[in-house]
Scaffold this motif. Sequence first.
Motif, PDB file in Angstrom:
ATOM      1  N   ALA A  14      -7.675  20.423   5.239  1.00  0.00           N
ATOM      2  CA  ALA A  14      -7.876  21.831   4.893  1.00  0.00           C
ATOM      3  C   ALA A  14      -7.366  22.138   3.491  1.00  0.00           C
ATOM      4  CB  ALA A  14      -7.184  22.724   5.912  1.00  0.00           C
ATOM      5  N   ILE A  15      -6.280  21.468   3.095  1.00  0.00           N
ATOM      6  CA  ILE A  15      -5.708  21.698   1.760  1.00  0.00           C
ATOM      7  C   ILE A  15      -6.249  20.696   0.746  1.00  0.00           C
ATOM      8  CG2 ILE A  15      -3.562  21.764   0.418  1.00  0.00           C
ATOM      9  CD1 ILE A  15      -2.128  22.585   2.996  1.00  0.00           C
ATOM     10  N   GLY A  16      -6.378  19.436   1.159  1.00  0.00           N
ATOM     11  CA  GLY A  16      -6.775  18.380   0.228  1.00  0.00           C
ATOM     12  C   GLY A  16      -8.224  18.434  -0.198  1.00  0.00           C
ATOM     13  N   VAL A  17      -9.124  18.792   0.718  1.00  0.00           N
ATOM     14  CA  VAL A  17     -10.553  18.810   0.372  1.00  0.00           C
ATOM     15  C   VAL A  17     -10.854  19.850  -0.717  1.00  0.00           C
ATOM     16  CG1 VAL A  17     -12.870  19.287   1.246  1.00  0.00           C
ATOM     17  CG2 VAL A  17     -11.309  17.835   2.563  1.00  0.00           C
ATOM     18  N   PRO A  18     -10.358  21.091  -0.625  1.00  0.00           N
ATOM     19  CA  PRO A  18     -10.598  22.041  -1.720  1.00  0.00           C
ATOM     20  C   PRO A  18     -10.018  21.568  -3.054  1.00  0.00           C
ATOM     21  CG  PRO A  18      -9.883  23.203   0.235  1.00  0.00           C
ATOM     22  CD  PRO A  18      -9.693  21.754   0.522  1.00  0.00           C
ATOM     23  N   ILE A 152       0.662  39.464   0.922  1.00  0.00           N
ATOM     24  CA  ILE A 152       0.501  38.157   0.280  1.00  0.00           C
ATOM     25  C   ILE A 152      -0.810  37.503   0.701  1.00  0.00           C
ATOM     26  CG2 ILE A 152       1.397  35.792   0.185  1.00  0.00           C
ATOM     27  CD1 ILE A 152       4.218  37.071   0.456  1.00  0.00           C
ATOM     28  N   VAL A 153      -1.059  37.481   1.993  1.00  0.00           N
ATOM     29  CA  VAL A 153      -2.261  36.819   2.503  1.00  0.00           C
ATOM     30  C   VAL A 153      -3.522  37.550   2.041  1.00  0.00           C
ATOM     31  CG1 VAL A 153      -3.559  36.288   4.593  1.00  0.00           C
ATOM     32  CG2 VAL A 153      -1.125  35.771   4.470  1.00  0.00           C
ATOM     33  N   ALA A 154      -3.553  38.858   2.210  1.00  0.00           N
ATOM     34  CA  ALA A 154      -4.733  39.624   1.806  1.00  0.00           C
ATOM     35  C   ALA A 154      -4.978  39.510   0.305  1.00  0.00           C
ATOM     36  CB  ALA A 154      -4.562  41.089   2.201  1.00  0.00           C
ATOM     37  N   GLY A 155      -3.915  39.663  -0.497  1.00  0.00           N
ATOM     38  CA  GLY A 155      -4.064  39.568  -1.945  1.00  0.00           C
ATOM     39  C   GLY A 155      -4.489  38.191  -2.401  1.00  0.00           C
ATOM     40  N   SER A 156      -3.892  37.156  -1.800  1.00  0.00           N
ATOM     41  CA  SER A 156      -4.222  35.787  -2.188  1.00  0.00           C
ATOM     42  C   SER A 156      -5.670  35.444  -1.854  1.00  0.00           C
ATOM     43  CB  SER A 156      -3.283  34.800  -1.484  1.00  0.00           C
ATOM     44  OG  SER A 156      -1.945  35.035  -1.842  1.00  0.00           O
ATOM     45  N   VAL A 157      -6.113  35.834  -0.658  1.00  0.00           N
ATOM     46  CA  VAL A 157      -7.485  35.536  -0.244  1.00  0.00           C
ATOM     47  C   VAL A 157      -8.497  36.269  -1.118  1.00  0.00           C
ATOM     48  CG1 VAL A 157      -9.156  35.884   1.622  1.00  0.00           C
ATOM     49  CG2 VAL A 157      -6.904  34.914   2.120  1.00  0.00           C
ATOM     50  N   LEU A 158      -8.278  37.551  -1.350  1.00  0.00           N
ATOM     51  CA  LEU A 158      -9.199  38.306  -2.198  1.00  0.00           C
ATOM     52  C   LEU A 158      -9.211  37.761  -3.622  1.00  0.00           C
ATOM     53  CD1 LEU A 158      -8.447  41.923  -0.936  1.00  0.00           C
ATOM     54  CD2 LEU A 158     -10.580  40.647  -0.658  1.00  0.00           C
ATOM     55  N   MET A 170     -17.780  26.676  -0.834  1.00  0.00           N
ATOM     56  CA  MET A 170     -17.673  26.522   0.615  1.00  0.00           C
ATOM     57  C   MET A 170     -16.268  26.097   1.041  1.00  0.00           C
ATOM     58  SD  MET A 170     -20.488  27.533   1.710  1.00  0.00           S
ATOM     59  CE  MET A 170     -20.240  27.096   3.428  1.00  0.00           C
ATOM     60  N   THR A 171     -15.686  25.132   0.335  1.00  0.00           N
ATOM     61  CA  THR A 171     -14.341  24.679   0.703  1.00  0.00           C
ATOM     62  C   THR A 171     -13.313  25.782   0.447  1.00  0.00           C
ATOM     63  OG1 THR A 171     -14.081  23.661  -1.486  1.00  0.00           O
ATOM     64  CG2 THR A 171     -14.858  22.258   0.300  1.00  0.00           C
ATOM     65  N   LYS A 172     -13.528  26.570  -0.609  1.00  0.00           N
ATOM     66  CA  LYS A 172     -12.630  27.696  -0.887  1.00  0.00           C
ATOM     67  C   LYS A 172     -12.727  28.738   0.222  1.00  0.00           C
ATOM     68  CE  LYS A 172     -13.879  30.623  -4.057  1.00  0.00           C
ATOM     69  NZ  LYS A 172     -14.130  31.247  -5.395  1.00  0.00           N
ATOM     70  N   ALA A 173     -13.942  29.059   0.636  1.00  0.00           N
ATOM     71  CA  ALA A 173     -14.137  30.035   1.706  1.00  0.00           C
ATOM     72  C   ALA A 173     -13.512  29.545   3.005  1.00  0.00           C
ATOM     73  CB  ALA A 173     -15.625  30.315   1.899  1.00  0.00           C
ATOM     74  N   ALA A 174     -13.674  28.260   3.310  1.00  0.00           N
ATOM     75  CA  ALA A 174     -13.101  27.697   4.537  1.00  0.00           C
ATOM     76  C   ALA A 174     -11.583  27.791   4.519  1.00  0.00           C
ATOM     77  CB  ALA A 174     -13.541  26.246   4.703  1.00  0.00           C
ATOM     78  N   LEU A 175     -10.975  27.474   3.380  1.00  0.00           N
ATOM     79  CA  LEU A 175      -9.515  27.554   3.270  1.00  0.00           C
ATOM     80  C   LEU A 175      -9.043  28.993   3.445  1.00  0.00           C
ATOM     81  CD1 LEU A 175      -6.752  26.350   2.694  1.00  0.00           C
ATOM     82  CD2 LEU A 175      -7.268  26.449   0.250  1.00  0.00           C
ATOM     83  N   CYS A 176      -9.751  29.936   2.850  1.00  0.00           N
ATOM     84  CA  CYS A 176      -9.370  31.346   2.976  1.00  0.00           C
ATOM     85  C   CYS A 176      -9.481  31.827   4.415  1.00  0.00           C
ATOM     86  CB  CYS A 176     -10.242  32.201   2.057  1.00  0.00           C
ATOM     87  SG  CYS A 176      -9.896  32.003   0.298  1.00  0.00           S
ATOM     88  N   VAL A 177     -10.531  31.404   5.118  1.00  0.00           N
ATOM     89  CA  VAL A 177     -10.692  31.772   6.526  1.00  0.00           C
ATOM     90  C   VAL A 177      -9.549  31.205   7.356  1.00  0.00           C
ATOM     91  CG1 VAL A 177     -12.112  31.410   8.583  1.00  0.00           C
ATOM     92  CG2 VAL A 177     -13.186  32.068   6.426  1.00  0.00           C
ATOM     93  N   LEU A 178      -9.162  29.977   7.080  1.00  0.00           N
ATOM     94  CA  LEU A 178      -8.056  29.352   7.805  1.00  0.00           C
ATOM     95  C   LEU A 178      -6.741  30.084   7.540  1.00  0.00           C
ATOM     96  CD1 LEU A 178      -8.870  25.558   7.323  1.00  0.00           C
ATOM     97  CD2 LEU A 178      -9.026  26.887   9.440  1.00  0.00           C
ATOM     98  N   VAL A 179      -6.534  30.517   6.305  1.00  0.00           N
ATOM     99  CA  VAL A 179      -5.317  31.275   5.971  1.00  0.00           C
ATOM    100  C   VAL A 179      -5.267  32.565   6.784  1.00  0.00           C
ATOM    101  CG1 VAL A 179      -4.171  32.595   4.156  1.00  0.00           C
ATOM    102  CG2 VAL A 179      -5.041  30.314   3.661  1.00  0.00           C
TER     103      VAL A 179
END
Length: 207
Positions: A14-18, A152-158, A170-179
């Motif tokens: 989840a972290i390494g692929v992005p 923190i979570v909302a600001g970081s994801v946005l 796609m990998t960025k979106a997946a990481l944000c969804v997981l967060v």
Amino acid sequence: MARATLIWAALAAAIGVPIAAAALSPQLEWRGPVYILAGFAGIIALGLVLVQPLLIGGYLPGLAAYRGRRAHHWVGGALVVAIVVHVAGLWITSPPDMIDALLLTSPTPFSPFGVIAMWAIFAVALLALLRRRLRLRPRTWRLSHMVLAVVIVAGSVLHAILIEGTMETMTKAALCVLVLAATVKAMADLQVWRKQATSRGEGPARQ
């Protein structure tokens, strides 16, 4: 053992692929080393934001209860360092843009969310360091920590979603969804646990 291996492998992916996808971005060809370092520090910071609720929720094998809380503190410190490197690198490469971002006057839509998340991260770190000196009650600490964690979570994801940079979409979106999912899951579980503990007559110290 197999379940634990899968969980840790999934987190690493989840972290390494992005990060790997960002390393292959053609945009890096026109960027200097300081800017690249700053950018990857930001990506790592987003990955650490994912790790934090997993630790405090006790979802990572071998890091439950006390170990998970201690790791949560250390990862929080690493998150602060990553943010400092991210901001310092961007300041070196473009001071005017960083001044506009810090003053919340930047024309780019992603900047305010990143700055708000940054100050929330610094606020949590400062409260954690001064918690005993300020004599914060457990309830006050939990409430303030939870509110700041949401910021923190909302600001970081946005901030991450709105940036069109080196991170692959796609990998960025997946990481944000997981967060988001990990944060919601941890907060829901911890709230239920505390309510159950209170109903059994356990006091704040026991919790």
